[in-house]
Write an enzyme that holds these catalytic residues in place. Structure first.
Site, PDB file in Angstrom:
ATOM      1  N   HIS A 121     -24.479  43.423  -0.166  1.00 13.58           N
ATOM      2  CA  HIS A 121     -24.489  44.383   0.958  1.00 13.58           C
ATOM      3  C   HIS A 121     -25.843  44.150   1.786  1.00 13.58           C
ATOM      4  O   HIS A 121     -26.757  43.896   1.123  1.00 13.58           O
ATOM      5  CB  HIS A 121     -24.025  45.732   0.473  1.00 13.58           C
ATOM      6  CG  HIS A 121     -25.308  46.196  -0.282  1.00 13.58           C
ATOM      7  ND1 HIS A 121     -26.518  46.911   0.110  1.00 13.58           N
ATOM      8  CD2 HIS A 121     -25.365  46.064  -1.655  1.00 13.58           C
ATOM      9  CE1 HIS A 121     -27.016  47.064  -1.069  1.00 13.58           C
ATOM     10  NE2 HIS A 121     -26.621  46.695  -2.236  1.00 13.58           N
ATOM     11  N   ASP A 122     -25.680  44.190   2.995  1.00 14.90           N
ATOM     12  CA  ASP A 122     -26.683  44.177   3.988  1.00 14.90           C
ATOM     13  C   ASP A 122     -27.580  42.961   4.129  1.00 14.90           C
ATOM     14  O   ASP A 122     -28.775  43.020   4.504  1.00 14.90           O
ATOM     15  CB  ASP A 122     -28.004  45.403   3.745  1.00 14.90           C
ATOM     16  CG  ASP A 122     -27.033  46.791   3.607  1.00 14.90           C
ATOM     17  OD1 ASP A 122     -26.386  47.024   4.861  1.00 14.90           O
ATOM     18  OD2 ASP A 122     -26.895  47.393   2.575  1.00 14.90           O
ATOM     19  N   GLY A 139     -28.829  42.902  -2.681  1.00 17.89           N
ATOM     20  CA  GLY A 139     -28.667  43.752  -1.514  1.00 17.89           C
ATOM     21  C   GLY A 139     -30.085  43.574  -0.732  1.00 17.89           C
ATOM     22  O   GLY A 139     -31.042  43.202  -1.179  1.00 17.89           O
TER      23      GLY A 139
END
Length: 264
Positions: A121-122, A139
């Protein structure tokens, strides 16, 4: 005309470009957008608010756009954006962002993601990168253009990998990697510049020699690191490649750097 195998499940609302091929037993969610010429070979899952650019090919058992593996995520409508002409091999996973991280995971174009690679994520991943088998990002990692990630390597959350860097197979990266750097080991340390990659990418002998001179000065024993950084910036102010390293280091003083191992 798109070609959709009778066993594939394409949800109402999914947007398909021209000449898309969706093979047997694939699943495409209602918020997915597939660009022109995308090929899903078979058994591929595309979920969430995920967009895939044109002419990407995705191999069996890849899962793109699943929710982030983050306890703070409560089902918010976050996104995964993938660029053009990527080759995404078996069992690759790429996940949507989190609200706290900006809400989007971005993956560039013209790249190869080998079996089992993971983009968390991200993350922000640039163009023309190579992730060898099972290369893994935590992340919020940033990977710039032309980076090569070796097999079974792992990058700690919030780390930055500069352009043209090389991460050796099995490397565990917990600190930032300078542009053009080559790191190895657990925990990863600088082994020098990514000279093989620079030569393959067509960098001139003059540019490589300037980078080598700057590297030797930057990681010398004399003075403080900040003093050496300022010396490099002054001596090589007109060299774009060297100044890319300088600016990379200056841009985030809160992140530690991968450094060469010191002899004991």
């Amino acid at each position: 005309m798109s070609q959709i195998h009778p066993t594939a499940l394409v949800a109402p609302g999914a947007e398909l470009g021209a000449d898309v091929e969706i093979g047997p037993f694939c699943t495409v969610g209602p918020k997915v957008r597939l660009g022109d010429g995308v090929r899903l070979i078979s058994h591929v899952v595309i979920d969430g608010a995920t967009s895939i650019g044109s002419e990407c090919t995705v191999y069996p058992f890849a899962v793109l756009g699943a929710p982030p593996q983050h306890l703070a995520h409560k089902g918010e409508d976050t996104r995964l954006e993938i660029g053009d002409r990527n080759l995404i091999r078996e069992h690759v996973t790429m996940q949507t962002g989190t609200v706290g991280g900006g809400g989007v995971t971005r993956v560039g174009s013209d790249s190869l993601y080998m079996v089992g690679a993971h983009v968390a994520h991200d993350c922000i991943v640039g163009d023309r990168v190579t992730f060898a088998n099972s290369a893994t990002l935590g992340g919020h990692v940033t990977v710039d253009d032309y980076v090569f990630m070796g097999g079974l390597c792992a990058v700690h959350q919030f780390s930055r990998i500069g352009r043209y860097a090389f991460v050796g197979g099995g490397g565990i990266v917990t600190k930032d990697v300078i542009p053009y750097g080559s790191v190895w080991g657990n925990h990863a340390h600088l082994e020098g510049l990514n000279l093989v990659g620079l030569k393959r990418r067509g960098f001139s002998r003059e540019a490589i020699n300037a980078l080598r001179a700057a590297y030797r000065l930057l990681f010398a024993d004399e003075g403080t690191f900040q003093e050496r950084l300022e010396d490099v910036a002054e001596i090589h102010a007109s060299n774009a490649e060297v100044m890319e390293i300088v600016n990379f280091i200056r841009s985030d003083n809160n992140r530690p750097l991968c450094l060469p191992e010191r002899e004991v």
